[in-house]
Structure formats: C-alpha cells, structure tokens
Design a protein around this motif. Structure first.
Motif, short mmCIF file in Angstrom:
data_model
loop_
_atom_site.label_atom_id
_atom_site.label_comp_id
_atom_site.label_asym_id
_atom_site.label_seq_id
_atom_site.Cartn_x
_atom_site.Cartn_y
_atom_site.Cartn_z
N GLY A 71 -4.93 -6.35 13.48
CA GLY A 71 -5.96 -5.13 13.47
C GLY A 71 -6.04 -4.40 12.23
N PRO A 72 -6.08 -3.09 12.16
CA PRO A 72 -5.91 -2.40 10.65
C PRO A 72 -4.57 -2.39 10.34
CG PRO A 72 -7.12 -0.92 12.35
CD PRO A 72 -6.56 -2.33 13.16
N LEU A 80 -16.93 5.00 21.83
CA LEU A 80 -15.93 5.36 21.27
C LEU A 80 -16.25 6.02 19.83
CD1 LEU A 80 -13.51 2.17 21.69
CD2 LEU A 80 -13.04 4.66 22.43
N LEU A 81 -17.26 5.41 19.13
CA LEU A 81 -17.82 5.89 17.88
C LEU A 81 -18.50 7.30 18.03
CD1 LEU A 81 -17.93 5.25 14.88
CD2 LEU A 81 -20.26 4.39 15.25
N ILE A 139 -8.41 5.64 12.82
CA ILE A 139 -7.95 4.15 13.37
C ILE A 139 -6.77 3.54 12.62
CG2 ILE A 139 -8.47 1.73 13.65
CD1 ILE A 139 -9.57 3.17 16.00
N SER A 195 -8.70 -11.90 11.22
CA SER A 195 -8.74 -10.42 11.50
C SER A 195 -9.26 -10.39 12.88
CB SER A 195 -9.49 -9.81 10.54
OG SER A 195 -9.84 -8.57 10.98
N VAL A 196 -8.84 -9.09 13.56
CA VAL A 196 -9.59 -8.97 14.89
C VAL A 196 -11.03 -8.92 14.53
CG1 VAL A 196 -7.67 -7.91 16.05
CG2 VAL A 196 -9.27 -6.49 14.61
N VAL A 250 -17.09 -5.19 14.21
CA VAL A 250 -16.94 -3.65 14.22
C VAL A 250 -18.25 -3.10 13.28
CG1 VAL A 250 -15.62 -1.87 13.06
CG2 VAL A 250 -14.49 -3.55 14.53
N VAL A 251 -18.71 -2.13 13.86
CA VAL A 251 -19.94 -1.32 13.28
C VAL A 251 -19.65 -1.10 11.60
CG1 VAL A 251 -19.00 1.03 13.84
CG2 VAL A 251 -21.61 0.59 13.44
N TYR A 277 -4.75 -3.20 20.11
CA TYR A 277 -5.92 -3.66 19.88
C TYR A 277 -6.80 -4.60 20.71
CZ TYR A 277 -10.07 -3.66 16.61
OH TYR A 277 -11.57 -3.50 16.02
N PHE A 284 -11.76 9.70 22.59
CA PHE A 284 -11.35 8.45 22.17
C PHE A 284 -9.88 8.10 22.53
CE2 PHE A 284 -11.81 5.25 18.82
CZ PHE A 284 -10.56 5.16 18.20
N TYR A 316 -18.78 7.30 11.14
CA TYR A 316 -17.84 6.16 11.18
C TYR A 316 -16.68 6.16 10.28
CZ TYR A 316 -16.03 1.55 9.64
OH TYR A 316 -14.84 0.57 9.46
N TYR A 326 -18.31 -8.57 6.68
CA TYR A 326 -16.73 -8.90 6.66
C TYR A 326 -16.75 -9.60 7.92
CZ TYR A 326 -11.94 -8.32 6.83
OH TYR A 326 -10.56 -8.48 6.91
N PHE A 358 -17.81 0.36 22.37
CA PHE A 358 -17.55 0.73 20.90
C PHE A 358 -18.62 2.04 20.56
CE2 PHE A 358 -14.90 -1.53 18.44
CZ PHE A 358 -14.47 -2.77 18.97
N LEU A 370 -9.84 -4.22 23.04
CA LEU A 370 -10.92 -4.03 22.22
C LEU A 370 -11.58 -5.47 22.36
CD1 LEU A 370 -10.08 -1.40 19.77
CD2 LEU A 370 -11.54 -1.30 21.59
C1 RET Z 1 -11.77 0.40 17.01
C2 RET Z 1 -12.70 1.32 16.75
C3 RET Z 1 -13.38 1.48 15.62
C4 RET Z 1 -12.90 1.09 14.35
C5 RET Z 1 -12.09 -0.06 14.09
C6 RET Z 1 -11.71 -0.42 12.89
C7 RET Z 1 -12.14 0.29 11.66
C8 RET Z 1 -11.08 -1.77 12.58
C9 RET Z 1 -10.71 -2.26 11.41
C10 RET Z 1 -9.91 -3.42 11.38
C11 RET Z 1 -9.70 -4.08 9.96
C12 RET Z 1 -9.85 -3.30 8.93
C13 RET Z 1 -9.61 -5.50 10.26
C14 RET Z 1 -9.44 -6.05 8.76
O1 RET Z 1 -9.70 -7.25 8.56
C15 RET Z 1 -14.30 2.65 15.37
C16 RET Z 1 -15.66 1.85 15.13
C17 RET Z 1 -14.10 3.57 14.27
C18 RET Z 1 -14.67 3.38 16.71
C19 RET Z 1 -14.57 2.67 17.78
C20 RET Z 1 -13.44 1.71 17.84
#
Ligand code: RET
Ligand code: NDP
Length: 317
Positions: free
Chosen positions: A188-189, A286-287, A229, A144-145, A151-152, A263, A294, A222, A157, A283, A266
């Motif tokens: 990414g997501p 962005l959050l 996202i 995964s990324v 990621v906060v 992605y 954003f 979050y 994970y 981050f 990032l």
């Molecule tokens: C990019 C980004 C966010 C969320 C990223 C997410 C949620 C990524 C999920 C990735 C997954 C699900 C990978 C699975 O392995 C925030 C923190 C909301 C705001 C800052 C920019």
C-alpha cells in the motif's frame, strides 16, 4: 563474481526508496546467500546507495547502470553479468502519476506504461531464455495494491499496475512447468520519494482541460486525504524490503503478497461484492465524507470483510 551457492539477484531502480533498501538488506544477509546487482538508470545518483551499502559495496553488492526503457541498456547490463546468470530479478523500477485524466496527455500516459509495464516485460523477455535453459528462476515484481484495486485520480498508474498484474498472472502458469516462480509484491502507501515526486509534479500543473469542479475535488479533497493515508498507513521502504526478502526466501514463493494488512479490507471489498458497487461506494464515502467518518469506516470495513481475506501478511510497518 558470485561465490558458489550464492543466488544472483538483479534489482532495478536502486537509486532510492524500496529498491535501495532491498539491495542493502539482501547484500547484508548474515548468511551471505545473495550476490546483489543493484542497478539504476542514472549512475550519478549512486551516492546514496554506496553510502547505505557500507562494507557490502563491491563485495555482495555491485552497482550497475540499467534503464528499463531501453533494450540496449538491458543488453549491456546483462552482458556484464557472469554467464548472464540471474537467479532472481526484482522489477522494482516504477513511476507514479496522479491528477484529473482530462489534463493528462496520451503521451504522458504512454510514458507510465513504458516503465511500469514494458520496462518489466523487457527485463522478463531478456532473462526468460536463460532461466528456462537452467530450469530455475524467480521473477519478482514490485506491483501495488493499486494493481488490484483502483484509486481515484490514480487512473493511469492503476492501469499500468493492473497491466503488469495481468501479464504476470498469465505468464506464471507456463513458467511453473520450467520451475520458474513469479511473485507480485503489493505494497500500500510507502513513505519514499514517490509521494514527494507526485506532489511536486501536481504543484506545477494548471490542469489544462480539466473543469474547475474536478480540479477542486482533486486538490481540496483527494490530495489532503491521500497525504493522510500516507501518514496513517504508510509503511517504511525497509518494511517492504523485508517482506520482499521473505518472499524471495520461500521454498515455493507465493504469487501474490500484500505487505500492509491495514489495506486488506479495501481490496477484499472487490471480492465480497462482485457487482463492484461496494468498492465504488465505499471509496466514494471514504473520500467525500472524509474526516472522523474515515477512521471509523476503515475499522468497520475490517469487520465487514471479517478478515476472511487475510492470509499471513506481516503487520504494518
Ligand atoms: C485508501 C483511500 C484513499 C487513498 C489511497 C491511496 C492514496 C493509496 C495509495 C497507494 C499507493 C501510493 C500505491 C502505490 O503504488 C483515498 C482515495 C484518499 C480515500 C479513500 C480511501
Ligand atoms: N511508494 C509507494 O507508495 C509505493 C510504490 N510502489 C512501487 O514501488 C516501486 C519503487 O518505488 P519507490 O521506491 O516508492 O519510489 P522511488 O521513486 O523512490 O523509486 C523509484 C525508482 O525507480 C527508478 N526508475 C524510474 N524509471 C526508471 C527506468 N526507466 N529505469 C530504471 N529505473 C527507473 C527511479 O530512478 P530515478 O532515481 O532515476 O528516477 C527510482 O530508483 C515502484 O515500482 C512503485 O510503483 C508500490 C506501492 C506503493
């Protein structure tokens, strides 16, 4: 039974999502290059895969039980494979975890590692001797990324995906000597049941042990931003399956492959500023300065990192 010339592909976690789509895509290959062993831990869930498999079922797609957390399950499954030969293993089985770290027990954290790290290690240990004997093989990991950049509120994970990245980054070197390739697929997501399972989990939690301010940041800042996202950048499981198939088909498979070019910035920040401040502060902004900023800042980010980190990823979706 695989017909000669066919590659035997074993995939874990095929009851839903990326694993299910990859199994179907490989089994439907017009050139019939693959004999797919689509495994899952709970065979009572095989209905969705059977339906999606269509005419490939019991032809180029075979369903088998395999729980990556249990040695005997792995041994049992591999013993039913002709001559125990697996050309390509796709370690797709994985579980997510989000939330304030104060409200997660160490036990809960260990279960994430049991699947995301040790489940993959268990499969590799079981298959390596035969791959080395045959001086051929391809170990694919659905990383995964988040295995490259944290990621906060995804702390544990991320740790589990960083762990398997480090494990494979180390292993890949000696395996090259045996003509065995390792490939980390880093989506990414992706819009599968993954996010829904996470949301269900946190909807039932009172976050014991976490202070109200932290809980408020998690729930009111979050979660909405994360959902945004998934909606704006989320890829389909088929897109990930397609990217994985592309890597599997390479003459000399790459070690890493990010599937979502949106992605890239990032992750690139980490390499653009090795103090780590650019990543943490971006981050953070962005959050906490979510909303119109954003979208603008994501575009700005791509400019800042001047795409110099881009290698030939496919386009999003
Ligand atoms: C990019 C980004 C966010 C969320 C990223 C997410 C949620 C990524 C999920 C990735 C997954 C699900 C990978 C699975 O392995 C925030 C923190 C909301 C705001 C800052 C920019
Ligand atoms: N969705 C996303 O945003 C992203 C996901 N990923 C990774 O992709 C992979 C697939 O996830 P995705 O398809 O999205 O989500 P799903 O939840 O749809 O699929 C996860 C699969 O893993 C299986 N699984 C869980 N634990 C085990 C186990 N112990 N043994 C065997 N199978 C198991 C699940 O089976 P069961 O039905 O029995 O629970 C399910 O089939 C995971 O490794 C995930 O970390 C990477 C980047 C992004």
């Amino acid at each position: 039974m695989a017909s000669d010339g066919q590659k035997v592909v074993l995939i874990t976690g095929c009851s839903s999502g990326i694993g299910l789509r990859l199994a179907v895509q490989l089994a439907s290959d017009p050139l019939k290059r693959f004999h797919v062993i689509a495994t899952m831990r709970n065979l009572s869930k095989k209905g969705k895969l059977e339906e999606a498999a269509g005419a490939t079922l019991n032809k180029t797609l075979h369903i088998a039980q395999l729980d990556v957390c249990y040695d005997e399950s792995v041994t049992q499954c591999l013993s039913s494979i002709q001559a125990g030969r697996v050309d390509i293993v796709v370690n797709n089985a994985g579980v997510g975890k989000i939330g304030p770290v104060e409200s997660l027990s160490i036990e809960e954290m260990k279960t994430i590692f049991e699947t995301n790290l040790f489940g993959v290690v268990r499969m590799i240990k079981a298959l390596l001797p035969d791959m080395k004997k045959r001086q051929s093989g391809h170990i694919v990991v659905m990383s995964s990324v988040i295995g490259l950049q944290g990621v906060v509120f995804n702390d544990v994970y991320a740790a589990s995906k960083f762990a398997i990245e480090g494990f494979c980054e180390s292993l890949a070197v000696q395996l090259l000597k045996f003509n065995i390739y390792v490939s980390m697929i880093e989506p990414g997501p992706v819009n599968t049941e993954f996010e829904m399972k996470l949301m269900e989990e946190v909807s039932q939690s009172e976050f014991p042990g976490a202070d109200p301010v932290t809980v408020q940041y998690f729930k009111d800042v979050y979660l909405p931003a994360s959902h945004d996202i998934f909606m704006t950048m989320g890829q389909t499981p088929d897109a990930i399956a397609q990217a994985t198939m592309k890597v599997i088909s390479m003459e000399r498979p790459v070690f890493r492959y990010q599937t979502n070019v949106l992605y890239t910035p990032l992750i690139a920040m980490k390499y653009a500023d090795n103090t780590g401040n650019l990543s943490v502060r971006t981050f953070y902004n962005l959050l906490f300065n979510h909303g119109t900023m954003f979208k603008i800042s994501l575009t700005l980010l791509r400019i800042i990192t001047c795409n110099c980190f881009r290698s030939g990823e496919i386009s999003p979706n």
